[in-house]
Design an enzyme around this catalytic site. Structure first.
Site, short mmCIF file in Angstrom:
data_model
loop_
_atom_site.label_atom_id
_atom_site.label_comp_id
_atom_site.label_asym_id
_atom_site.label_seq_id
_atom_site.Cartn_x
_atom_site.Cartn_y
_atom_site.Cartn_z
N SER A 169 1.96 -3.49 -12.54
CA SER A 169 0.50 -3.57 -12.64
C SER A 169 0.04 -3.98 -14.03
O SER A 169 0.45 -3.43 -15.04
CB SER A 169 -0.12 -2.22 -12.29
OG SER A 169 -1.54 -2.29 -12.44
N SER A 202 -3.16 -3.73 -14.71
CA SER A 202 -4.40 -2.98 -14.90
C SER A 202 -4.46 -2.20 -16.21
O SER A 202 -5.48 -2.25 -16.90
CB SER A 202 -4.64 -2.03 -13.72
OG SER A 202 -4.91 -2.76 -12.56
N THR A 229 -3.75 1.27 -5.47
CA THR A 229 -3.14 0.04 -5.00
C THR A 229 -2.53 0.23 -3.61
O THR A 229 -2.32 1.34 -3.16
CB THR A 229 -2.03 -0.44 -5.96
OG1 THR A 229 -0.97 0.51 -5.97
CG2 THR A 229 -2.56 -0.64 -7.36
N LYS A 261 -3.87 2.51 -0.89
CA LYS A 261 -5.26 2.15 -0.60
C LYS A 261 -5.56 2.31 0.89
O LYS A 261 -6.67 2.67 1.28
CB LYS A 261 -5.52 0.72 -1.04
CG LYS A 261 -6.97 0.31 -1.01
CD LYS A 261 -7.15 -1.10 -1.49
CE LYS A 261 -6.97 -1.15 -2.98
NZ LYS A 261 -7.37 -2.41 -3.60
#
Length: 85
Positions: free
Chosen positions: A32, A34, A77, A81
């Site tokens: 990730s 992020s 994620t 999710k």
């Protein structure tokens, strides 16, 4: 994360007891981007916040465990999710 990541990406030396903690949960999570993106944004605006990756295999257990902490928010994620509403 490496020590270099802790110092650069997560700005370890600037963390305080009142630092807001955000994160992303997933499995896998290492890929990730992020944390890099969010922490750079926090740094650029002088926000006292950090965005961490959380390797989570059981979403319900994570939510139960972290309810007692003052986690400011999380991104979720795939595949988690699909489990969270």
């Amino acid at each position: 994360p490496s020590l270099a990541d802790m110092m650069q990406v997560y700005r370890l030396k600037s963390q305080r007891s009142d630092t807001e903690v955000f994160g992303v949960i997933g499995d896998p999570i290492k890929h990730s981007m992020s944390p890099v993106i969010h922490n750079a944004a926090f740094d650029s605006v002088g926000s006292n916040a950090v965005y961490l990756p959380f390797l989570v295999t059981d979403v319900e257990d994570f939510i139960t465990t972290f309810k007692e902490y003052d986690l400011s928010g999380c991104s979720i994620t795939i595949p988690h999710k699909e489990q969270v509403e």
